[in-house]
Scaffold this active site. Sequence first.
Site, PDB file in Angstrom:
ATOM      1  N   SER A 153     -11.800  56.556  -4.154  1.00  0.00           N
ATOM      2  CA  SER A 153     -10.789  55.721  -3.501  1.00  0.00           C
ATOM      3  C   SER A 153      -9.997  54.954  -4.554  1.00  0.00           C
ATOM      4  O   SER A 153      -9.349  55.555  -5.396  1.00  0.00           O
ATOM      5  CB  SER A 153     -11.469  54.801  -2.479  1.00  0.00           C
ATOM      6  OG  SER A 153     -10.534  54.286  -1.569  1.00  0.00           O
ATOM      7  N   ASP A 178     -11.851  61.549  -2.434  1.00  0.00           N
ATOM      8  CA  ASP A 178     -11.353  61.169  -1.113  1.00  0.00           C
ATOM      9  C   ASP A 178     -10.243  60.123  -1.138  1.00  0.00           C
ATOM     10  O   ASP A 178     -10.301  59.119  -0.418  1.00  0.00           O
ATOM     11  CB  ASP A 178     -12.496  60.698  -0.217  1.00  0.00           C
ATOM     12  CG  ASP A 178     -12.148  60.939   1.262  1.00  0.00           C
ATOM     13  OD1 ASP A 178     -11.692  62.045   1.573  1.00  0.00           O
ATOM     14  OD2 ASP A 178     -12.329  60.035   2.078  1.00  0.00           O
ATOM     15  N   HIS A 310     -15.745  58.723   4.548  1.00  0.00           N
ATOM     16  CA  HIS A 310     -14.948  58.374   3.368  1.00  0.00           C
ATOM     17  C   HIS A 310     -15.822  58.163   2.141  1.00  0.00           C
ATOM     18  O   HIS A 310     -15.447  58.543   1.033  1.00  0.00           O
ATOM     19  CB  HIS A 310     -14.131  57.119   3.682  1.00  0.00           C
ATOM     20  CG  HIS A 310     -13.319  56.604   2.550  1.00  0.00           C
ATOM     21  ND1 HIS A 310     -12.416  57.387   1.858  1.00  0.00           N
ATOM     22  CD2 HIS A 310     -13.276  55.373   1.963  1.00  0.00           C
ATOM     23  CE1 HIS A 310     -11.835  56.665   0.910  1.00  0.00           C
ATOM     24  NE2 HIS A 310     -12.354  55.446   0.950  1.00  0.00           N
TER      25      HIS A 310
END
Length: 351
Positions: A153, A178, A310
């Site tokens: 992220s 991700d 996630h």
Amino acid sequence: MSSLRRQLLSKFPAPEPLNESDEEPSQVHGAKRRTNYSPANWEDYFAACRNVPLNEGRDVFRVYETCASDGPLFIFHHGAGQAALSFGLTAAAMRDAAQGACSLVAYDCRGHGHTVTEDDDDLSLTRLSDDLASIVAACRTNPSQDVILVGHSMGGAVVVDAVKRGAVSNITGVVVLDVVEGSALESLAYMTAFVQSRPRVFKTLEAAIEWSVRSGGVHNPRSARLSVPPLLRTAGKEHADGEQEYVWRTDLGKTAPFWEGWFKDLSGKFLGCSASKLLVLANTDRLDNPLMIGQMQGKFQLIVLQNCGHHLQEDAPDRLASTLLEFHHRFRRLALPIKRFPISEKRADQP
């Protein structure tokens, strides 16, 4: 719709445990067994923990590591509001699969976990990527060692920026977990509501771990037991029974001014990195146009891990560990032999 956006928009149903967790069977002799939400020990996942002083000792970074005498060095950068131990299960799986043939380093970035700096509020992309460069210099054993930077992220944006603008050099591979520029920027509109919806105070660490699992933030209870405790600090207020309250270590609301800067032009910088590149997505996240074109041109490797959220390094640690080791094996630095000519031999390009 991206997996991050799906998480922000969902009602956070309690997920079923994944196969990669150590969740105990729900039925024992016909009776339900309660899930274990007690904090786990980092020593089961890394060989050592140390504090690394940087910037003449003004900043002290918490580093977890498993070192090997030979092999590549993987350095992990977590996402916003997370901490190094979110990579604990993945690092342990890589350690076991590689049988000690690689070094693994995960650290708490400034303003997160157990790291303490003179300016914890400066989470600008440039500041974070400069910190990463200092960590690489402190942990790299020699200039020729293969180094693979792995970022989840926000951490994905950091590792890409550090390589693209030359803050770190001689990097073998860049791995982004991700995060895609297009979907990340779209999700920012929902981030404020997501941050405000989180509980502000927990009576116990166990309560915080349970909330993280039941809310759908982390699908794997085993990882949550390790990764959630460093995200909290004592509030300085005691209950009548003498127990402490816990609040979030990182105030995500205060990081809002940096959100757009983290992800802006991420796709272009990722494609422009000179190192080998891997993008790992959860489920069937969509690519934005630059990445779609780059994938068709073979500029990076794309892997999609199904049936995880996630936080894929926590939900699917075994699969991610295999993916990272295979990536290095495929793209590791090649030592090409140097062709030497006898002094008396005239080469074809000589007059």
